[in-house]
Structure formats: structure tokens, C-alpha cells
Design an enzyme around this catalytic site. Sequence first.
Site, PDB file in Angstrom:
ATOM      1  N   GLN A  44       2.016 -10.433  -0.959  1.00 53.85           N
ATOM      2  CA  GLN A  44       2.336 -11.429  -2.182  1.00 53.85           C
ATOM      3  C   GLN A  44       1.907 -12.852  -1.982  1.00 53.85           C
ATOM      4  OE1 GLN A  44       3.501 -10.193  -4.973  1.00 53.85           O
ATOM      5  NE2 GLN A  44       3.977  -8.131  -4.254  1.00 53.85           N
ATOM      6  N   CYS A  92      11.275  -1.803  -3.678  1.00 54.19           N
ATOM      7  CA  CYS A  92      10.994  -1.188  -2.366  1.00 54.19           C
ATOM      8  C   CYS A  92      11.358  -2.569  -1.333  1.00 54.19           C
ATOM      9  CB  CYS A  92       9.528  -1.115  -2.131  1.00 54.19           C
ATOM     10  SG  CYS A  92       8.678   0.055  -3.088  1.00 54.19           S
TER      11      CYS A  92
HETATM   12  N1  PLP Z   1       4.543  -6.155   1.130  1.00 56.46           N
HETATM   13  C1  PLP Z   1       5.080  -6.632   0.015  1.00 56.46           C
HETATM   14  C2  PLP Z   1       5.541  -8.252   0.234  1.00 56.46           C
HETATM   15  C3  PLP Z   1       4.750  -5.896  -1.165  1.00 56.46           C
HETATM   16  O1  PLP Z   1       5.097  -6.620  -2.347  1.00 56.46           O
HETATM   17  C4  PLP Z   1       4.011  -4.949  -1.219  1.00 56.46           C
HETATM   18  C5  PLP Z   1       3.885  -4.064  -2.414  1.00 56.46           C
HETATM   19  O2  PLP Z   1       4.536  -4.369  -3.472  1.00 56.46           O
HETATM   20  C6  PLP Z   1       3.536  -4.216   0.065  1.00 56.46           C
HETATM   21  C7  PLP Z   1       3.809  -4.919   1.338  1.00 56.46           C
HETATM   22  C8  PLP Z   1       2.890  -2.723   0.048  1.00 56.46           C
HETATM   23  O3  PLP Z   1       1.675  -3.277  -0.193  1.00 56.46           O
HETATM   24  P1  PLP Z   1       0.759  -1.842  -0.805  1.00 56.46           P
HETATM   25  O4  PLP Z   1       1.425  -0.843  -1.650  1.00 56.46           O
HETATM   26  O5  PLP Z   1      -0.622  -2.295  -1.427  1.00 56.46           O
HETATM   27  O6  PLP Z   1       0.389  -1.311   0.664  1.00 56.46           O
END
Ligand code: PLP
Length: 412
Positions: free
Chosen positions: A206, A369
Site C-alpha cells: 500500500q 485480510c
Molecule cells: N500487504 C498489504 C498491506 C496489502 O494491502 C495486500 C493486498 O491487499 C498485500 C500485502 C497482498 O498483496 P497481493 O495480494 O498483491 O500479493
Amino acid sequence: MQTVALDVAAVRRDFPVLDQTVDGKPLVYLDSAASSQKPRQVIDAISRYYLHDHANVHRGVHELARRATEAYESSRERIARWLNAADAHEVVWTRGTSEALNLVAFSLGEGLGPNDEVVISEMEHHSNLVPWQLLSARKGVRLRYTGLTDDGRLDLDHLASLLGPRTRVVSLPHVSNALGTINPVQKIGALVRGRSDAVFILDGAQGAPHLPLDVQALGCDIYAFSGHKMCGPTGIGGLWGRRALLDEMPPYQGGGEMIERVFHEYSTWAEVPHKFEAGTPNIAGTVGLAAAVDYLEDVGLDAIHQHEMALTRRAVSLLSEVDGIRILGPTDLDDRAGVVPFVLEGTSAQDVATILDAQGIAVRAGHHCAQLVVDRFELSATVRASFYLYNSTEEVKRLVAGVETARRLLLP
Ligand code: PLP
């Protein structure tokens, strides 16, 4: 900070997907923290690559193999320039932040055991939590959690108390996806270095899309990012790591492209970053991501950040007037990115998001998440509106009107 203007109407013309209606109402896309939309420039770059240049990388001597390899490696150089990495070899391609963090947890974890500690926080996306839990189960490493303050910041006194000679890894978010908090990462880096020899990792999922970046100045050792959150395609992202550290780390996956020499009993590894890139990579994805970085830098990352801050200020100020609303995250709006999580007392987040959807407004409802965040604030879910360069003040007003409608419909 000098004010830099962003022409939202011009930006929106680059995003054909935004020009549509949902149930007869103009789409308001406020879910960019989950995945951003893509400008025509990125779509065209991917299309050009497939129309003219595609072949597998590194192995061939023919013209298309040369062009594909050139596209793949020059995209890496573009990413290195954007991050201000000292060397393009410090950029490893992955499918995104999750894969980058799994790679790091596995690889760094190979050298760790029961006397070692990994420090994360209650602010983590599960991508920066579950890989460390898996490591803990595999190697007996102790996992320690930095707590949060009531206004949704990392509790730095608590973090300081967790650091010591056993701390081998500190892995934290640059910006929280569930609270919007921009963490003071340079200050944290100094704290980590002052109290431990730990590797300092930043989850930049982010941060990268929204803030000007200079990995050499941030004070971290590894920075992970996802292309799809920054106007690039899905299935591509990466990590930046200090060269000496990457050289020491063992491979994460085995296969083609990552070896130097294979024998019956063992193999030797290719140089960094290829050591970490087993198998045929997402070549078109790297081309699209490089085009996304070109696009974001053309608009200007300072301008994008200021625009998002202005939208956030407006949203927080107008939403605060809605009866029964509770907005999570730092009250000092300078310390928050374009993410506004809220709950409407007496309603479920899902119901509010469904009513907003019926008005053409796309937000997300749930734990995002980041289950430990909603637990910390004794909630089960929040509604999250997230802004990007293509959102307008008019859309913020539509959001607030939509929340008022949800309140009227749900709370007689
Ligand atoms: N870390 C943060 C803070 C996130 O917001 C996200 C996705 O929403 C991720 C990790 C995981 O990213 P990705 O699903 O693109 O691997």
C-alpha cells in the site's frame, strides 16, 4: 510541501473502465486498495508486447527471444530507477507482495531456529503474517507482535521493548491497508538498527502505489510491492533487497532459469536476481508494470499523494457528520493514506457495502485480510473506501450521500 496540481478529468480519460454505469448510476470506484484500475497506456504496452515481441526469455538466440529478454530486463531497470535502487540486480520479480514475503520468510527462515525471534505487528495484512507463522511452525522461531495504539498506529514503545539480540527479522507494513496509517518507517528503521541486527522488511503493497519512494533512504533491507495496486497488471510484483543480503539468501523455488550448473547430487545457483526466479516468468506483466511506473511518474507521485490526501480530508470531514459513524485510523490526517475504514453503529459492514453497490459505489466490507486489526478494535468487519489518482471530490460526495442512504434504510 509544495502543492502540485492533478488534472482528474484528464487522468480519468486514461481509464476507460471508469466510464460506465452500474444499475444506471455512474460507477464510483473506491476499491483501489484491493486492486487499482489500469490506464490505456498499460493495456497498450501489454498488447504491443504480445502483438510484436513475445518469446521465452534468456534461453533463445533468435530475434524474438532477444526482444522478450530485453523487454523483461529493461522493465527491471525501470523498476530499479523508480525505487532508486543502487543496482537493477537488487530487484526480484515475483507474482506480487504475497509471493515476495513468502520468498523472504522461507529463504531468510532457512538460517533461523528456536532461539530466534521475528517481530511483526497486529497491523499486518495476512500476507505479512501467515508466512511467518509457517516459518514458526517449521523452525520453532518465536513470533512476536507489536501492538497498536487506539488511533491505529504502531505502538513504538512496545516495538522497542520487543527488540533485542534474538530479533533476527522485523517485518512491518509501510502503509496499513485496514487503517490507512502511514508508518514512520525511517524512525522505525533507526530503532531496529539501534537495538538489534535484524533484517528490516517493509510490506510496501500500500506504500508503493501512493508515495514517492527511495529504498536507499527508507532504511529497510527489503521492500515488497504488487503491480496490480499501482495501475499495473495482476500477477506481477517484486521485491527490492540489499544486494549483499540477497546474495546470502538461499533460493525459494527450484527449476529452470535459477541454476548455474546442475549435477546428479546438487546444483549451483545463478546470480541474484535469477536465483529467485525459477520457471518462465510473467514477461508481459513486467512490461505492463514498467508502463504503469512511467504513467504514475508522468502524473507525478507527489501530485498523486497530495490529491489522495485532499480526498481523504474531505471524506473524513464529511463522513464524521453522519450520525453513528466511527472512522478508524490516525486522527492526524497527515499520517494517513487514501484509505478510510469506518463502521456505522447498529449496522453490518456488508449491508452498508451492498446498499452502496446498489448506488454504483464500489467499496469493500470485511476484515480486509487483516483480522488482527478488526480484533484489536473489537469489530468483525469495517467498510473501506480507498482513493486513487482517478477519484474526484464529486465521488467523495456520492460516497457520503450513499452512506446517509444506508443509514436511513438500515436504521429506522
Ligand atoms: N500487504 C498489504 C498491506 C496489502 O494491502 C495486500 C493486498 O491487499 C498485500 C500485502 C497482498 O498483496 P497481493 O495480494 O498483491 O500479493
